[in-house]
Design an enzyme around this catalytic site. Structure first.
Site, PDB file in Angstrom:
ATOM      1  N   GLU A 436       6.836  61.336   1.862  1.00  0.00           N
ATOM      2  CA  GLU A 436       5.404  61.246   1.072  1.00  0.00           C
ATOM      3  C   GLU A 436       4.206  60.702   1.890  1.00  0.00           C
ATOM      4  O   GLU A 436       3.176  60.233   1.403  1.00  0.00           O
ATOM      5  CB  GLU A 436       5.832  60.222  -0.084  1.00  0.00           C
ATOM      6  CG  GLU A 436       4.749  60.673  -1.568  1.00  0.00           C
ATOM      7  CD  GLU A 436       4.717  62.195  -1.825  1.00  0.00           C
ATOM      8  OE1 GLU A 436       5.702  62.692  -2.012  1.00  0.00           O
ATOM      9  OE2 GLU A 436       3.512  62.635  -1.778  1.00  0.00           O
TER      10      GLU A 436
HETATM   11  C1  LIG Z   1      15.412  61.964   3.539  1.00  0.00           C
HETATM   12  C2  LIG Z   1      13.966  62.688   3.822  1.00  0.00           C
HETATM   13  C3  LIG Z   1      13.572  63.257   2.404  1.00  0.00           C
HETATM   14  C4  LIG Z   1      12.501  64.073   2.389  1.00  0.00           C
HETATM   15  N1  LIG Z   1      12.162  64.840   1.398  1.00  0.00           N
HETATM   16  C5  LIG Z   1      11.166  65.648   1.383  1.00  0.00           C
HETATM   17  C6  LIG Z   1      10.967  66.679   0.457  1.00  0.00           C
HETATM   18  O1  LIG Z   1      11.585  66.419  -0.657  1.00  0.00           O
HETATM   19  N2  LIG Z   1       9.956  67.515   0.511  1.00  0.00           N
HETATM   20  C7  LIG Z   1       9.282  67.823   1.772  1.00  0.00           C
HETATM   21  O2  LIG Z   1       8.584  68.654   1.674  1.00  0.00           O
HETATM   22  N3  LIG Z   1       9.617  67.001   2.677  1.00  0.00           N
HETATM   23  C8  LIG Z   1      10.404  65.949   2.802  1.00  0.00           C
HETATM   24  N4  LIG Z   1      10.477  65.250   3.669  1.00  0.00           N
HETATM   25  C9  LIG Z   1       9.895  65.283   5.011  1.00  0.00           C
HETATM   26  C10 LIG Z   1       8.924  64.119   5.100  1.00  0.00           C
HETATM   27  O3  LIG Z   1       7.881  64.117   4.110  1.00  0.00           O
HETATM   28  C11 LIG Z   1       8.276  64.131   6.663  1.00  0.00           C
HETATM   29  O4  LIG Z   1       9.405  63.912   7.272  1.00  0.00           O
HETATM   30  C12 LIG Z   1       7.157  63.521   6.854  1.00  0.00           C
HETATM   31  O5  LIG Z   1       6.088  63.987   6.060  1.00  0.00           O
HETATM   32  C13 LIG Z   1       6.782  63.182   8.205  1.00  0.00           C
HETATM   33  O6  LIG Z   1       6.689  64.478   8.988  1.00  0.00           O
HETATM   34  P1  LIG Z   1       7.513  64.749  10.121  1.00  0.00           P
HETATM   35  O7  LIG Z   1       9.127  64.332   9.932  1.00  0.00           O
HETATM   36  O8  LIG Z   1       7.419  66.109  10.562  1.00  0.00           O
HETATM   37  O9  LIG Z   1       7.125  63.686  11.308  1.00  0.00           O
HETATM   38  P2  LIG Z   1       5.666  64.026  12.228  1.00  0.00           P
HETATM   39  O10 LIG Z   1       4.555  64.498  11.478  1.00  0.00           O
HETATM   40  O11 LIG Z   1       6.135  64.828  13.444  1.00  0.00           O
HETATM   41  O12 LIG Z   1       5.223  62.534  12.576  1.00  0.00           O
HETATM   42  C14 LIG Z   1       5.871  61.747  13.701  1.00  0.00           C
HETATM   43  C15 LIG Z   1       4.964  60.480  14.027  1.00  0.00           C
HETATM   44  O13 LIG Z   1       3.971  60.875  14.196  1.00  0.00           O
HETATM   45  C16 LIG Z   1       2.792  60.357  13.512  1.00  0.00           C
HETATM   46  N5  LIG Z   1       1.663  61.376  13.194  1.00  0.00           N
HETATM   47  C17 LIG Z   1       1.923  62.565  13.155  1.00  0.00           C
HETATM   48  N6  LIG Z   1       0.598  63.162  12.870  1.00  0.00           N
HETATM   49  C18 LIG Z   1      -0.422  62.127  13.007  1.00  0.00           C
HETATM   50  C19 LIG Z   1      -1.835  62.072  13.206  1.00  0.00           C
HETATM   51  N7  LIG Z   1      -2.529  63.153  12.852  1.00  0.00           N
HETATM   52  N8  LIG Z   1      -2.386  60.722  13.457  1.00  0.00           N
HETATM   53  C20 LIG Z   1      -1.539  59.820  13.695  1.00  0.00           C
HETATM   54  N9  LIG Z   1      -0.017  59.832  13.627  1.00  0.00           N
HETATM   55  C21 LIG Z   1       0.302  60.916  13.307  1.00  0.00           C
HETATM   56  C22 LIG Z   1       3.507  60.033  12.303  1.00  0.00           C
HETATM   57  O14 LIG Z   1       3.049  58.936  11.407  1.00  0.00           O
HETATM   58  C23 LIG Z   1       5.104  59.719  12.765  1.00  0.00           C
HETATM   59  O15 LIG Z   1       5.019  58.246  13.046  1.00  0.00           O
HETATM   60  C24 LIG Z   1      11.717  64.340   3.564  1.00  0.00           C
HETATM   61  C25 LIG Z   1      12.281  63.553   4.811  1.00  0.00           C
HETATM   62  C26 LIG Z   1      13.085  62.798   4.830  1.00  0.00           C
HETATM   63  C27 LIG Z   1      13.718  62.261   6.227  1.00  0.00           C
END
Ligand SMILES: Cc1cc2nc3c(=O)[nH]c(=O)nc-3n(C[C@H](O)[C@H](O)[C@H](O)COP(=O)(O)OP(=O)(O)OC[C@H]3O[C@@H](n4cnc5c(N)ncnc54)[C@H](O)[C@@H]3O)c2cc1C
Length: 591
Positions: A436
């Site tokens: 989220e």
């Molecule tokens: C168990 C689980 C349930 C989930 N449920 C859903 C769901 O129902 N629907 C759905 O759509 N998604 C869902 N997600 C996805 C979740 O919302 C994403 O994992 C989350 O938004 C982070 O995206 P990412 O994993 O690609 O991490 P990334 O975006 O790759 O981030 C990696 C790190 O980089 C940092 N970062 C990224 N961009 C920036 C920036 N611009 N500035 C500073 N720091 C940054 C982040 O804070 C993080 O620490 C779920 C994930 C999990 C693990």
């Protein structure tokens, strides 16, 4: 070996009365049928149900996991289907939704209290109704009349569930990078194709239909987040008479093996020319997501409090029983007699109470912003919600992790052994700072979008409101007066940090964002604890529904928070104002 969850009803009711102001909400015309005593009776019943039926499935669900079968179907752990059916039959999920679609028409705040107890009892199960709630919100705000009539009654009563499909392998925090496509048939029907990952309850056996809300790009959409549209893609198509028709082309390819929330199926979903309905207008999907985001983020913040609360209760039970070394406390021979164990327990209790107060404050403000008859009150409350939602999400979920970690620590070596059950809370809570919108993204939202609101006046007015409480505290009794300098100092640090960030360059703002959010959480938490303690002081010796021991404990907890936890706010100031220099100086290869 884990102990039973006992809903903290006295604490929830106290926060509803003193922070969310349930009596004021009940006096709004929109909630004319809501009687605070009836609400409290209903919460007691919800609490009884979650502790007897849902909580016993928490650890067994963690061990059993949800399982995907070769045909793509998913089975949830034993007992989940029965418990979910009881949730539907009792109508708990419908509590905060409009009566027009079969909802209870209660304030959102009441739904928050129900969800707190559900998530404490079983976070993995609670995610199914939680995601459904998000999908309902979006359809309520942006669906056409026909779409609302088609989907909402069955989703609100829980007969069908909902999902949110944003994430793709290369599009996480950067939702604008998504590539799922939507095209129109010759007959004008939309079809969606693409792959989504991490979709919570994307497939399961709790309900016969799942309404997937999917973000996708229509042909010739502008790049990035300006070119995203939102579609409803039901797992099974709906016949004109409302009955369920053929299966849509949505397949669960796999479910993830995760650190925690094992019973919640986190799915990879493939959409292959799946029939879809456009919600609202093309290319406005991100805008629509933002309208339901405050509610969704608040609900995730609540998970931090809820899971932390369950772990805290178990830690207290363990500390009352485990005997190890002679204590200096004549009242207890168990480890709860050791000051260092007391520190761990009181830190959990105090931070959880502060975070709960923050979440319920925002919930009450959401209700006022939606339903107050006076536009100026609605605007003011909306601004408060906007400012504090990222704090409620991120600070409370960070607290979920630190408090479950402390609860594990109280168990010593047994905490690290799965049989105790405490490790599950720690593992489960760890997702909440990630999904989220990661907590880092929340902090960036706070400093770049929320602090500048109305030329910085929104945050300034909040600080002024907190300063009023500081003046009341200076007049208070029961040792509360002595806490005034602690609150004053924290407010002073927050003011300095805020003014600094408002003037700072973008890179320096981004560098200070996370420590600033933590500082804001600590200070708002301190203000709310002081507010609660003053209410407790007022009620002591009077006839109220809260017993004296509870009110006395509130005073002690507040003193501990303000004297021993709140001073960290000033300690965060150097990190907030340091700028990006130290962080960005080294080349990436030196890490
Ligand atoms: C168990 C689980 C349930 C989930 N449920 C859903 C769901 O129902 N629907 C759905 O759509 N998604 C869902 N997600 C996805 C979740 O919302 C994403 O994992 C989350 O938004 C982070 O995206 P990412 O994993 O690609 O991490 P990334 O975006 O790759 O981030 C990696 C790190 O980089 C940092 N970062 C990224 N961009 C920036 C920036 N611009 N500035 C500073 N720091 C940054 C982040 O804070 C993080 O620490 C779920 C994930 C999990 C693990």
């Amino acid at each position: 070996m884990s102990s039973a969850y006992a809903p903290p009803l006295q604490e929830i009711e106290f926060v509803l009365d003193t922070v969310a102001r349930l009596d004021e909400l009940a006096s709004l015309p929109a909630f004319a049928h809501v009687d605070p005593d009836t609400v409290k009776g209903a919460l007691q019943e919800a609490g009884r149900w979650v502790s007897e039926i849902v909580a016993p499935l928490n650890h067994s669900g963690d061990r059993q996991h949800s399982v995907r079968h070769p045909d793509g179907t998913v089975t949830t752990p034993d007992g989940f289907r029965g418990a979910y059916q009881q949730w539907v039959t009792a109508g708990w999920g419908s509590v905060p939704f409009p009566t027009e679609y079969g909802g209870g028409g209660f304030p959102w705040t009441v739904g928050v209290a129900v969800h707190e107890m559900l998530a404490s009892a079983n976070m993995a199960l609670s995610l199914c109704p939680l995601l459904t709630q998000g999908a309902i919100d979006l359809l309520l705000a942006h669906g056409s009349d026909a779409q609302r009539a088609r989907y909402l009654p069955a989703m609100i009563n829980g007969e069908w569930t909902g999902t949110m499909n944003l994430t793709e392998p290369h599009a996480g925090s950067d939702v604008g990078a998504l590539t799922t496509k939507a095209t129109q048939d010759a007959d004008g029907r939309w079809r969606v194709s693409g792959q989504k990952i991490f979709i919570t309850y994307g497939e399961h056996d709790l309900a016969p239909n799942i309404v997937h809300l999917v973000l996708a790009r229509v042909p010739d959409a502008p790049p990035g987040s300006r070119g995203i549209s939102c579609f409803a893609v039901p797992k099974r198509l709906i016949n004109p008479d409302g009955s369920l028709g053929q299966a849509n082309q949505v397949t669960c390819l796999s479910i993830e093996e995760k650190l925690g929330i094992h019973a919640s199926p986190t799915c990879v979903l493939a959409f292959e020319d799946a029939y879809a309905e456009l919600i609202g207008e093309p290319n406005r999907g991100m805008q629509y997501m933002f309208t339901m985001m405050n509610n969704a983020r608040l609900s995730v913040g609540l998970q931090g409090v809820a899971v932390g609360q369950a772990a805290y209760q178990q830690a207290v039970d363990y500390a009352r029983e485990r005997i190890q070394a002679r204590t200096l406390d004549p009242r207890s021979t168990a480890i709860i007699g050791h000051p260092d164990v007391r520190r761990m327990l009181l830190t959990q209790k105090a931070t959880l109470e502060a975070a709960r107060a923050l979440v319920y404050l925002v919930a009450g403000a959401l209700d006022q912003a939606d339903s107050h008859p006076d536009q100026s009150v609605r605007d003011e409350q909306h601004e408060l919600v906007e400012l504090l939602t990222p704090v409620a999400k991120a600070w409370s979920t960070d607290i979920g992790v630190t408090t479950t970690s402390l609860a594990l620590q109280v168990h010593g070596g047994m905490g690290y052994i799965e049989e105790t059950g405490i490790a599950q809370y720690y593992r489960d809570s760890r997702i909440a700072p990630i999904y989220e919108g990661t907590n880092g993204i929340q902090a960036i939202d706070l400093v770049t979008r929320k602090l500048p609101r109305r030329d910085g006046m929104v945050v300034k007015e909040l600080i002024a409101r907190m300063a009023e409480a500081e003046r009341d505290l200076a007049q208070a009794e029961h040792g509360l007066k002595q806490l005034t300098p602690a609150l004053s100092d924290a407010l002073d640090a927050l003011t300095q940090a805020t003014e600094h960030l408002q003037q700072a360059q973008l890179e320096d703002k981004l560098a200070g964002a996370s420590p600033y959010l933590e500082m804001m959480g600590l200070v708002v938490g301190g203000w709310l604890m002081a507010h609660e303690a003053m209410a407790a002081q007022h009620q002591l010796g009077q006839t109220t529904c809260h017993d004296e021991a509870f009110l006395e404990a509130k005073l002690v907890t507040t003193r501990f928070y303000l004297r021993q936890l709140l001073p960290k706010a000033r300690a965060l100031l150097p990190a907030v104002i340091a700028g990006a220099g130290d962080l960005m100086e080294m080349p990436p290869e030196q890490f």
